[in-house]
Design an enzyme around this catalytic site. Sequence first.
Site, mmCIF file in Angstrom:
data_model
loop_
_atom_site.group_PDB
_atom_site.id
_atom_site.type_symbol
_atom_site.label_atom_id
_atom_site.label_comp_id
_atom_site.label_asym_id
_atom_site.label_seq_id
_atom_site.Cartn_x
_atom_site.Cartn_y
_atom_site.Cartn_z
ATOM 1 N N LYS A 1 0.828 -1.218 0.000
ATOM 2 C CA LYS A 1 0.000 0.000 0.000
ATOM 3 C C LYS A 1 0.860 1.264 0.000
ATOM 4 C CE LYS A 1 -1.796 1.740 3.969
ATOM 5 N NZ LYS A 1 -1.618 3.196 4.197
ATOM 6 N N ASN A 2 1.840 1.308 0.898
ATOM 7 C CA ASN A 2 2.563 2.568 1.062
ATOM 8 C C ASN A 2 3.547 2.862 -0.072
ATOM 9 O OD1 ASN A 2 1.002 3.176 3.238
ATOM 10 N ND2 ASN A 2 2.501 2.512 4.768
ATOM 11 N N ARG B 1 -3.761 9.923 3.249
ATOM 12 C CA ARG B 1 -2.543 10.679 3.505
ATOM 13 C C ARG B 1 -1.728 10.839 2.213
ATOM 14 N NH1 ARG B 1 -1.208 13.461 7.563
ATOM 15 N NH2 ARG B 1 1.000 13.675 7.938
ATOM 16 N N CYS C 1 -5.203 8.129 8.631
ATOM 17 C CA CYS C 1 -5.634 7.674 9.958
ATOM 18 C C CYS C 1 -5.316 8.713 11.022
ATOM 19 C CB CYS C 1 -4.923 6.370 10.315
ATOM 20 S SG CYS C 1 -5.442 4.994 9.295
ATOM 21 N N ARG D 1 -0.282 14.980 13.184
ATOM 22 C CA ARG D 1 0.598 14.535 12.095
ATOM 23 C C ARG D 1 0.976 15.731 11.216
ATOM 24 N NH1 ARG D 1 -1.802 9.029 9.439
ATOM 25 N NH2 ARG D 1 0.317 8.840 8.625
ATOM 26 N N PRO D 2 1.905 16.554 11.691
ATOM 27 C CA PRO D 2 2.271 17.738 10.911
ATOM 28 C C PRO D 2 3.040 17.359 9.649
ATOM 29 C CG PRO D 2 3.747 17.513 12.794
ATOM 30 C CD PRO D 2 2.719 16.408 12.909
ATOM 31 N N ILE D 3 3.154 18.309 8.693
ATOM 32 C CA ILE D 3 3.955 18.037 7.494
ATOM 33 C C ILE D 3 5.046 19.109 7.345
ATOM 34 C CG2 ILE D 3 2.186 16.697 6.281
ATOM 35 C CD1 ILE D 3 1.715 19.211 4.512
ATOM 36 N N ASP E 1 3.400 0.120 12.294
ATOM 37 C CA ASP E 1 2.167 -0.389 11.691
ATOM 38 C C ASP E 1 1.787 -1.782 12.191
ATOM 39 O OD1 ASP E 1 2.013 1.947 10.296
ATOM 40 O OD2 ASP E 1 2.831 1.131 8.432
ATOM 41 N N ILE F 1 6.570 6.220 17.454
ATOM 42 C CA ILE F 1 6.461 7.003 16.215
ATOM 43 C C ILE F 1 5.279 7.971 16.245
ATOM 44 C CG2 ILE F 1 6.261 6.879 13.676
ATOM 45 C CD1 ILE F 1 8.875 5.677 14.673
ATOM 46 N N ARG G 1 -9.372 0.234 3.250
ATOM 47 C CA ARG G 1 -8.429 1.202 2.681
ATOM 48 C C ARG G 1 -7.073 0.544 2.432
ATOM 49 N NH1 ARG G 1 -7.384 6.008 6.192
ATOM 50 N NH2 ARG G 1 -5.711 5.998 4.681
HETATM 51 N N1 EPU Z 1 6.438 14.026 11.316
HETATM 52 C C1 EPU Z 1 6.557 15.365 11.615
HETATM 53 N N2 EPU Z 1 6.645 16.243 10.581
HETATM 54 C C2 EPU Z 1 6.602 15.851 9.278
HETATM 55 C C3 EPU Z 1 6.462 14.482 8.974
HETATM 56 C C4 EPU Z 1 6.381 13.584 10.025
HETATM 57 O O1 EPU Z 1 6.610 15.748 12.784
HETATM 58 O O2 EPU Z 1 6.684 16.710 8.400
HETATM 59 C C5 EPU Z 1 6.327 13.050 12.407
HETATM 60 C C6 EPU Z 1 4.950 12.361 12.403
HETATM 61 O O3 EPU Z 1 3.983 13.141 13.083
HETATM 62 C C7 EPU Z 1 5.237 11.064 13.093
HETATM 63 C C8 EPU Z 1 6.678 10.750 12.631
HETATM 64 O O4 EPU Z 1 7.225 11.997 12.195
HETATM 65 O O5 EPU Z 1 5.228 11.250 14.490
HETATM 66 C C9 EPU Z 1 6.774 9.729 11.533
HETATM 67 O O6 EPU Z 1 6.028 10.123 10.417
HETATM 68 P P1 EPU Z 1 6.356 9.668 8.921
HETATM 69 O O7 EPU Z 1 6.394 10.881 8.094
HETATM 70 O O8 EPU Z 1 7.535 8.746 8.905
HETATM 71 O O9 EPU Z 1 5.072 8.821 8.590
HETATM 72 P P2 EPU Z 1 4.048 9.065 7.415
HETATM 73 O O10 EPU Z 1 4.792 9.294 6.160
HETATM 74 O O11 EPU Z 1 3.002 10.023 7.846
HETATM 75 C C10 EPU Z 1 4.061 6.576 6.663
HETATM 76 C C11 EPU Z 1 3.015 5.543 6.410
HETATM 77 C C12 EPU Z 1 2.436 5.085 7.732
HETATM 78 C C13 EPU Z 1 3.567 4.531 8.599
HETATM 79 C C14 EPU Z 1 4.673 5.582 8.768
HETATM 80 C C15 EPU Z 1 5.870 5.072 9.526
HETATM 81 C C16 EPU Z 1 2.129 6.192 4.276
HETATM 82 C C17 EPU Z 1 0.988 6.737 3.477
HETATM 83 N N3 EPU Z 1 1.954 6.114 5.583
HETATM 84 O O12 EPU Z 1 3.384 7.642 7.326
HETATM 85 O O13 EPU Z 1 1.531 4.040 7.439
HETATM 86 O O14 EPU Z 1 3.062 4.199 9.865
HETATM 87 O O15 EPU Z 1 5.105 6.026 7.463
HETATM 88 O O16 EPU Z 1 6.435 3.975 8.893
HETATM 89 O O17 EPU Z 1 3.146 5.798 3.711
HETATM 90 C C18 EPU Z 1 -0.361 2.674 7.757
HETATM 91 O O18 EPU Z 1 -0.049 2.097 6.713
HETATM 92 O O19 EPU Z 1 -1.257 2.267 8.541
HETATM 93 C C19 EPU Z 1 0.362 3.895 8.129
HETATM 94 C C20 EPU Z 1 -0.074 4.738 9.073
#
Ligand code: EPU
Length: 418
Positions: free
Chosen positions: A21-22, A91, A115, A120-122, A306, A328, A398
Amino acid sequence: MKIKIRGKKRLQGTVKVSGAKNSAVACIPAIVLCDEEVILRNIPDIEDVRTLITILDQLGYAVSFKNNVLRVKKFIKPSYKVTSSEVNKLRGSYYFMGSFLGRYKKIIISHSGGCDLGHRPINFHLNGFKSMNVKIKDYPDYMCLKTRKLIGADINLEFPSVGATINLMIASVLAKGTTIINNAAIEPEVSDVANFLVSMGAVIEGIDTSKLIITGVKSLHSTDYTIISDRIEAGTYLILGALSTGEGITVLNVNPAHMEALTKVLKDTGCDIVTSTNKISIKRDLNKPLNTIHLEDGTYPNFPTDLGQLINVLMTQIDGESTFKENIFSNRFSHVSELIKMGATIDVKDRVISVKGPTKLKAAEMDAYDLRGSASLVLASLTTRGLSTINNIEVLFRGYENIVEKITSLGGYIEVID
Ligand code: EPU
């Protein structure tokens, strides 16, 4: 939508794992970088993929999706407004930021969803874009990102974020000059997206390492690329194998190297694991109680967040107290109240989930809140002979392809009620 679900004493058999998926949710938006036809194989037929296909379709792409093969071809210049109601269903839609900035220098995009796992900031994505000469305006319902010229930069990620690494990598492929992403995430899905971009002519060094060096090229060309299989789906069925008292469960189409953190933990509980090139089999030793485990999640190759909610279900069947620390995400605990409804002794303090077992779980009516949490309720329900109901189960679809068929083939009973 809800499901009715019950286990049977001996769940056993073989499951073929679907595409990741990811990886899929990042590769699909990245297609925007390429003006020629792109073929992606092993794409799972899940709701998140269908949502992204709808977005591409709305943007004016010709899309066909059949038998896990996705073919996409641009036939008009897409609108830079990615603001349909589909965007905030997941996402991964935020990867259109990287691909539109790379190819068209501009995007107006609604806020993405996904989710609810706490805040979850970006900011890492946006700070990276800013250092590549992008101007960003944030409005209550959408963001506007634009640049006159996207310029490669030296980016140091505060944390090896999967999303930020992928988004910045996608953007930098067509940027002018070289982009270096330091402290990059090394999850297999990040490398898969990188390999997909390389298959279209991108120049990326350091794949599989925490320093990615991307040299911008003028344009990308057509490709036919097969994405990796889903290590989290594989892990879900392996944990089900540890929970069940049948002859064992075998997962096919899996890369055992991606599964080492989980297989180590499952071996520590006392389960037998047999691994070969593409498959992993698990069987629980019914003559011995399962051993307690104490673990925490982390970035790859550590134990994946996950699988945290899913391993918590196994902990309910272990003799003694086991613990899991969620490092995480700040709030990935929605399953706890629901497992308590089934009789689990489970408690959360300071991001540490403690589970006392073994507990003979009983059927209950539960609510699903997030993807992996809903899968954990499915596993828990499969340990009982009573009929459980899980409400709001849309979230499960999903991310899990053919889960009803797969569980039925292992001997479980699962019925979807619209
Ligand atoms: N974070 C920030 N700022 C950012 C980005 C991330 O503070 O700009 C923080 C997040 O809030 C979190 C941590 O960093 O606390 C890790 O976030 P990351 O960006 O690594 O995760 P993500 O890209 O939002 C993806 C997967 C998730 C998976 C995580 C960790 C996708 C669409 N989602 O999320 O998958 O848990 O990496 O491996 O690729 C799932 O499949 O159920 C799922 C949630």
